[in-house]
Write an enzyme that holds these catalytic residues in place. Structure first.
Site: not given
Ligand code: PGA
Length: 249
Positions: A173, A98, A13-14, A233-234, A212, A96
């Site tokens: 994150g 966010e 997931n960018w 994510g990252g 993470s 999500h």
């Molecule tokens: P992260 O993000 O791997 O950077 O913690 C995961 C996500 O929000 O899908």
């Protein structure tokens, strides 16, 4: 009973990252995915890159990061599920944390988005996960199970198109990841809810872990009970950090 689909599902997931220069990463991920037929690999690039990634890497499974609940209309700046599908997406992330946090997406809205995604032929990856305070209060299981109530809008006939991603908010994150026992207990509870909703079909649905995930911890996380993949994510932003995660699946 173990999930009927034994293949792990690894999604990058960018988020709001990635310009044209990132296409080189997408190409490398796509190429690696063809060499790993035992793993389902997918990418959710920003919508600005979706159609281009689809063109340069047509074999890579693609998803949108969110969609609007309406099919079309006067909603400046928004993207419909049909637009995502038209650009090459096969699925969309819904709920999500966010989106819930920054855009106030609640259960009613998420239900409408799920319906819109399904109407456009997109598979749904429903994201759930508790904030730190809820875990500290020991309420994470009821909290996440309450978030899962929206799956009632998906009929058993089409539940095969549903995947759940458990992402504890405090792990996204932050470099913190849930421990083996925390992940296994939560995924077992989610499996129970899927079974309650869909009977034995619920055993075939994949439950991903996110928060993470890195090359260093992926192998351990992917061995936890009822973990059928990862939402990354990252570490998915560059092939150098994402490909080892695919390899550990
Ligand atoms: P992260 O993000 O791997 O950077 O913690 C995961 C996500 O929000 O899908």
């Amino acid at each position: 009973m173990p999930p009927l689909s034994p293949r792990k599902f690894i999604i990058g997931n960018w988020k709001m990252n990635g310009l044209s220069a990132s296409l080189v990463e997408a190409r490398a991920i796509a190429q690696h995915a063809t060499q790993c037929p035992q793993v389902d690999v997918a990418l959710c690039p920003p919508v600005s890159l979706l159609a281009t990634v689809h063109r340069v890497a047509p074999n890579l499974r693609l998803g949108g990061q969110e969609c609007h609940q309406e099919q079309s209309g006067a909603y400046t700046g928004c993207i419909s599920a049909a637009m995502l599908a038209d650009a090459g997406a096969q699925f969309v992330l819904i709920g999500h944390s966010e989106r819930r946090q920054y855009f106030g997406e609640d259960e009613k809205l998420l239900t409408a988005k799920i319906t819109a995604a399904r109407a456009a032929g997109l598979d749904v990856i429903l994201c759930v996960g508790e904030p730190q305070a809820v875990r500290e209060a020991g309420q994470e299981i009821p909290y996440v199970l309450a978030q899962l109530a929206v799956i009632a809008s998906i009929a058993p006939e089409s539940c095969a198109r549903l995947t759940i991603a458990y992402e504890p908010i405090w792990a996204i994150g932050t470099g913190l990841t849930a421990g083996y026992a925390q992940i296994t207990i939560m995924h077992r509870a989610i499996r129970g809810a899927l079974r309650e909703c869909y009977g034995v079909q619920g055993d075939a649905l994949r439950i991903l872990y996110g928060g993470s995930v890195t090359a260093e911890n992926a192998a351990v996380i992917l061995k936890c009970g009822d973990v059928d993949g990862a939402l990354v994510g990252g570490a998915s932003l560059s092939a150098a950090t994402f490909l080892p995660i695919i390899d550990s699946a």
